[in-house]
Design a protein around this motif. Structure first.
Motif, PDB file in Angstrom:
ATOM      1  N   TYR A  62       0.965  -1.156   0.062  1.00 35.03           N
ATOM      2  CA  TYR A  62      -0.025  -0.043   0.168  1.00 35.03           C
ATOM      3  C   TYR A  62       0.835   1.321   0.037  1.00 35.03           C
ATOM      4  CZ  TYR A  62      -4.002  -3.000   1.259  1.00 35.03           C
ATOM      5  OH  TYR A  62      -4.906  -4.012   1.188  1.00 35.03           O
ATOM      6  N   LEU A  63       0.088   2.573  -0.423  1.00 32.53           N
ATOM      7  CA  LEU A  63       0.843   3.644  -0.258  1.00 32.53           C
ATOM      8  C   LEU A  63       0.229   4.424   0.750  1.00 32.53           C
ATOM      9  CD1 LEU A  63       1.975   5.761  -3.391  1.00 32.53           C
ATOM     10  CD2 LEU A  63       0.980   6.852  -1.272  1.00 32.53           C
ATOM     11  N   TYR A  64       1.031   4.962   1.598  1.00 27.17           N
ATOM     12  CA  TYR A  64       0.497   5.903   2.917  1.00 27.17           C
ATOM     13  C   TYR A  64       0.796   7.499   2.632  1.00 27.17           C
ATOM     14  CZ  TYR A  64      -0.670   1.535   5.356  1.00 27.17           C
ATOM     15  OH  TYR A  64      -1.211   0.221   5.484  1.00 27.17           O
ATOM     16  N   THR A  65      -0.059   8.188   2.897  1.00 25.54           N
ATOM     17  CA  THR A  65      -0.016   9.713   3.010  1.00 25.54           C
ATOM     18  C   THR A  65      -0.098   9.931   4.382  1.00 25.54           C
ATOM     19  OG1 THR A  65      -0.521  10.206   0.472  1.00 25.54           O
ATOM     20  CG2 THR A  65      -0.522  11.953   2.168  1.00 25.54           C
ATOM     21  N   ASP A  70      -2.960  21.102   4.955  1.00 30.89           N
ATOM     22  CA  ASP A  70      -3.978  21.590   3.840  1.00 30.89           C
ATOM     23  C   ASP A  70      -3.760  23.013   3.518  1.00 30.89           C
ATOM     24  OD1 ASP A  70      -5.116  22.813   5.700  1.00 30.89           O
ATOM     25  OD2 ASP A  70      -6.912  21.343   5.826  1.00 30.89           O
ATOM     26  N   HIS A  71      -4.690  23.847   3.021  1.00 32.09           N
ATOM     27  CA  HIS A  71      -4.622  25.342   2.897  1.00 32.09           C
ATOM     28  C   HIS A  71      -4.172  26.051   4.130  1.00 32.09           C
ATOM     29  CE1 HIS A  71      -6.175  24.079  -0.829  1.00 32.09           C
ATOM     30  NE2 HIS A  71      -7.527  24.029  -0.717  1.00 32.09           N
ATOM     31  N   HIS A  72      -4.685  25.562   5.289  1.00 28.85           N
ATOM     32  CA  HIS A  72      -4.485  26.512   6.339  1.00 28.85           C
ATOM     33  C   HIS A  72      -4.094  25.878   7.682  1.00 28.85           C
ATOM     34  CE1 HIS A  72      -7.251  28.976   4.307  1.00 28.85           C
ATOM     35  NE2 HIS A  72      -8.113  28.171   3.986  1.00 28.85           N
ATOM     36  N   ASN A  73      -4.423  24.413   7.769  1.00 29.25           N
ATOM     37  CA  ASN A  73      -3.797  23.782   9.140  1.00 29.25           C
ATOM     38  C   ASN A  73      -3.226  22.506   8.922  1.00 29.25           C
ATOM     39  OD1 ASN A  73      -5.933  25.546  10.559  1.00 29.25           O
ATOM     40  ND2 ASN A  73      -7.488  24.133   9.552  1.00 29.25           N
ATOM     41  N   GLU A  74      -2.533  22.167  10.096  1.00 26.41           N
ATOM     42  CA  GLU A  74      -1.478  21.110  10.021  1.00 26.41           C
ATOM     43  C   GLU A  74      -2.408  19.958  10.239  1.00 26.41           C
ATOM     44  OE1 GLU A  74       1.875  20.818   9.877  1.00 26.41           O
ATOM     45  OE2 GLU A  74       1.933  23.046   9.692  1.00 26.41           O
ATOM     46  N   LEU A  75      -1.942  18.778   9.671  1.00 28.16           N
ATOM     47  CA  LEU A  75      -2.844  17.616   9.378  1.00 28.16           C
ATOM     48  C   LEU A  75      -2.296  16.441  10.328  1.00 28.16           C
ATOM     49  CD1 LEU A  75      -3.642  17.524   5.485  1.00 28.16           C
ATOM     50  CD2 LEU A  75      -5.087  18.377   7.636  1.00 28.16           C
ATOM     51  N   LYS A  76      -3.248  15.687  10.646  1.00 27.57           N
ATOM     52  CA  LYS A  76      -2.809  14.308  11.455  1.00 27.57           C
ATOM     53  C   LYS A  76      -3.291  13.178  10.901  1.00 27.57           C
ATOM     54  CE  LYS A  76      -0.687  16.715  14.803  1.00 27.57           C
ATOM     55  NZ  LYS A  76       0.591  16.476  14.756  1.00 27.57           N
ATOM     56  N   VAL A  77      -4.311  13.547   9.463  1.00 31.54           N
ATOM     57  CA  VAL A  77      -4.758  12.392   9.079  1.00 31.54           C
ATOM     58  C   VAL A  77      -3.876  11.601   8.232  1.00 31.54           C
ATOM     59  CG1 VAL A  77      -7.096  13.802   8.850  1.00 31.54           C
ATOM     60  CG2 VAL A  77      -5.474  13.723   6.881  1.00 31.54           C
ATOM     61  N   VAL A  78      -4.140  10.465   8.080  1.00 27.12           N
ATOM     62  CA  VAL A  78      -3.514   9.393   7.318  1.00 27.12           C
ATOM     63  C   VAL A  78      -4.264   8.475   6.379  1.00 27.12           C
ATOM     64  CG1 VAL A  78      -2.000   7.405   7.408  1.00 27.12           C
ATOM     65  CG2 VAL A  78      -1.852   9.083   9.160  1.00 27.12           C
ATOM     66  N   GLU A  79      -3.664   8.578   5.012  1.00 27.60           N
ATOM     67  CA  GLU A  79      -4.770   8.253   3.735  1.00 27.60           C
ATOM     68  C   GLU A  79      -3.721   7.008   3.157  1.00 27.60           C
ATOM     69  OE1 GLU A  79      -6.914  10.535   1.019  1.00 27.60           O
ATOM     70  OE2 GLU A  79      -6.454  12.064   2.295  1.00 27.60           O
ATOM     71  N   ARG A  80      -4.742   5.862   2.927  1.00 24.53           N
ATOM     72  CA  ARG A  80      -3.775   4.791   2.301  1.00 24.53           C
ATOM     73  C   ARG A  80      -4.473   4.475   1.024  1.00 24.53           C
ATOM     74  NH1 ARG A  80      -4.666  -0.770   5.438  1.00 24.53           N
ATOM     75  NH2 ARG A  80      -6.845  -0.523   4.681  1.00 24.53           N
ATOM     76  N   TRP A  88      -8.303   5.629  -2.406  1.00 25.09           N
ATOM     77  CA  TRP A  88      -7.719   5.999  -1.243  1.00 25.09           C
ATOM     78  C   TRP A  88      -8.962   5.903  -0.019  1.00 25.09           C
ATOM     79  CZ3 TRP A  88      -3.080   7.966  -0.326  1.00 25.09           C
ATOM     80  CH2 TRP A  88      -2.250   8.281  -1.340  1.00 25.09           C
ATOM     81  N   GLU A  89      -8.458   5.473   1.217  1.00 22.94           N
ATOM     82  CA  GLU A  89      -9.194   5.539   2.264  1.00 22.94           C
ATOM     83  C   GLU A  89      -8.657   6.041   3.365  1.00 22.94           C
ATOM     84  OE1 GLU A  89     -10.017   1.729   3.449  1.00 22.94           O
ATOM     85  OE2 GLU A  89      -8.252   0.785   3.306  1.00 22.94           O
ATOM     86  N   PHE A  90      -9.440   6.819   4.392  1.00 18.30           N
ATOM     87  CA  PHE A  90      -8.606   6.993   5.478  1.00 18.30           C
ATOM     88  C   PHE A  90      -8.528   5.833   6.358  1.00 18.30           C
ATOM     89  CE2 PHE A  90     -11.005  10.985   4.450  1.00 18.30           C
ATOM     90  CZ  PHE A  90      -9.970  12.057   4.396  1.00 18.30           C
ATOM     91  N   VAL A  91      -7.235   5.999   7.137  1.00 19.63           N
ATOM     92  CA  VAL A  91      -7.113   4.952   8.210  1.00 19.63           C
ATOM     93  C   VAL A  91      -7.008   5.805   9.649  1.00 19.63           C
ATOM     94  CG1 VAL A  91      -6.066   3.349   6.743  1.00 19.63           C
ATOM     95  CG2 VAL A  91      -4.635   5.026   7.665  1.00 19.63           C
ATOM     96  N   ASP A  92      -6.477   5.130  10.554  1.00 18.73           N
ATOM     97  CA  ASP A  92      -6.281   5.699  11.894  1.00 18.73           C
ATOM     98  C   ASP A  92      -5.405   6.918  11.858  1.00 18.73           C
ATOM     99  OD1 ASP A  92      -8.244   3.843  13.001  1.00 18.73           O
ATOM    100  OD2 ASP A  92      -6.597   2.624  13.770  1.00 18.73           O
ATOM    101  N   PRO A  93      -5.763   8.086  12.358  1.00 15.49           N
ATOM    102  CA  PRO A  93      -4.981   9.003  12.119  1.00 15.49           C
ATOM    103  C   PRO A  93      -3.845   9.155  13.181  1.00 15.49           C
ATOM    104  CG  PRO A  93      -7.045   9.785  13.523  1.00 15.49           C
ATOM    105  CD  PRO A  93      -7.280   8.391  12.899  1.00 15.49           C
ATOM    106  N   LEU A  94      -2.947   9.819  13.023  1.00 12.72           N
ATOM    107  CA  LEU A  94      -1.703  10.127  14.045  1.00 12.72           C
ATOM    108  C   LEU A  94      -2.428  10.984  15.126  1.00 12.72           C
ATOM    109  CD1 LEU A  94       1.188  10.949  11.838  1.00 12.72           C
ATOM    110  CD2 LEU A  94       0.750   8.797  12.784  1.00 12.72           C
ATOM    111  N   LYS A  95      -1.803  10.240  16.591  1.00 14.75           N
ATOM    112  CA  LYS A  95      -2.052  11.051  17.586  1.00 14.75           C
ATOM    113  C   LYS A  95      -0.686  11.555  18.078  1.00 14.75           C
ATOM    114  CE  LYS A  95      -5.690   7.990  19.205  1.00 14.75           C
ATOM    115  NZ  LYS A  95      -6.161   7.248  20.133  1.00 14.75           N
ATOM    116  N   GLN A  96      -0.525  12.676  18.761  1.00 15.55           N
ATOM    117  CA  GLN A  96       0.494  13.412  18.868  1.00 15.55           C
ATOM    118  C   GLN A  96       1.510  12.536  19.697  1.00 15.55           C
ATOM    119  OE1 GLN A  96       0.874  16.745  17.913  1.00 15.55           O
ATOM    120  NE2 GLN A  96       2.987  16.414  18.818  1.00 15.55           N
ATOM    121  N   GLU A  97       0.809  11.652  20.683  1.00 15.25           N
ATOM    122  CA  GLU A  97       1.829  10.842  21.340  1.00 15.25           C
ATOM    123  C   GLU A  97       2.314   9.713  20.841  1.00 15.25           C
ATOM    124  OE1 GLU A  97      -2.386   9.853  22.622  1.00 15.25           O
ATOM    125  OE2 GLU A  97      -1.132  11.688  22.346  1.00 15.25           O
ATOM    126  N   GLU A  98       1.780   9.300  19.690  1.00 15.45           N
ATOM    127  CA  GLU A  98       2.031   8.036  18.730  1.00 15.45           C
ATOM    128  C   GLU A  98       3.049   8.416  17.567  1.00 15.45           C
ATOM    129  OE1 GLU A  98      -1.407   6.874  17.237  1.00 15.45           O
ATOM    130  OE2 GLU A  98      -1.953   5.693  19.477  1.00 15.45           O
TER     131      GLU A  98
END
Length: 259
Positions: A62-65, A70-80, A88-98
């Motif tokens: 798989y390929l992960y982003t 985005d245009h304005h904010n930092e992102l924690k999302v992860v797409e596969r 493409w589909e969203f998978v579990d987002p990153l958490k700060q502590e992770e």
């Protein structure tokens, strides 16, 4: 375009997201794939969300982003991205502590796969070096010996022919017999060297077609598996070629592996 994510999977180059500079550095969701067979870029399915300054990696086919902005904010999302279905589909987002743990796991995997890949490359280099430095060099030595034997054989054959054309008396007959004996010995040597060279050239051709071809397949498969992040495929490639590797650090695990 700038600030894209780039990754190589199965010899294809994927260009993921980034900033569209014609729109004032606005993050993009569009993606492209470069096909070297046609020397062309093809647009693939766009991501669910715009990403720029993001991380892109290949893992398990798989390929992960990961993250970015985005245009304005930092992102924690992860797409596969699924290469088979072009989706493409969203998978579990990153958490700060992770985030640090995820990075550590990624580095650990890259380290392990990198050592396995290095072992495969070393095996490939060793095999090619054996072919060049030993098999080919040994064949060249035999060819030189064959050439010398041919020259000697021709010389003694010429001497014998000249003696046979001359008179036969008490003086020349012993010379003819001696020349005949030497001619026979050098002819046997010449024929032996000719057979040796023929066998060596046949063996060299088999090595070139079979051994070198197999090593190139090994090299290509190992590289493709590494960049795809497919550890099982990488290990299976080595098993397929009956290679037992003792990779660097096998006796003493790295500090990453001990965590």
């Amino acid at each position: 375009m700038s600030n894209q994510g780039i990754v190589v999977i199965n010899s294809f180059v994927y260009l993921i997201g980034g900033d569209n500079n014609t729109r004032g550095f606005r993050a993009e969701s569009r993606c492209w794939r470069y096909d070297p067979r046609h020397d062309r870029w093809f647009q693939i399915q766009s991501m669910q969300q715009q990403h720029a300054d993001h991380c892109v990696c290949a893992l398990g086919g798989y390929l992960y982003t990961i993250g970015g902005r985005d245009h304005h904010n930092e992102l924690k999302v992860v797409e596969r991205y699924d290469l088979q279905t072009n989706t493409w589909e969203f998978v579990d987002p990153l958490k700060q502590e992770e985030e640090f743990g995820f990075n550590a796991e990624t580095q650990k995997l890259l380290s392990k796969n990198g050592e396995t890949l290095l072992g495969a490359i070393n095996f490939f280099i060793c095999s090619v070096k054996t072919l060049v430095d030993k098999t080919i060099e040994d064949t060249m030595v035999n060819i030189k010996q064959y050439e010398n034997a041919r020259i000697e054989y021709d010389a003694y054959r010429t001497d014998l022919e000249e003696l046979n054309l001359g008179p036969r008396d008490a003086t020349t007959v012993p010379k003819i017999e001696q020349s005949q004996y030497a001619f026979q010995a050098y002819r046997e040597k010449y024929e032996k060297m000719r057979n040796d060279v023929s066998i060596k050239l046949k063996f060299l051709e088999e090595n070139k077609v079979k051994v070198l071809h197999n090593q190139l397949v090994l090299f290509q498969s190992a590289i493709a598996a590494y960049y795809a992040g497919n550890q099982k495929q990488l290990e299976q490639t080595l098993k397929q070629f009956h290679i037992k590797l003792k990779t660097p650090g096998a006796d003493t695990p790295s500090w990453l592996e001990e965590q």
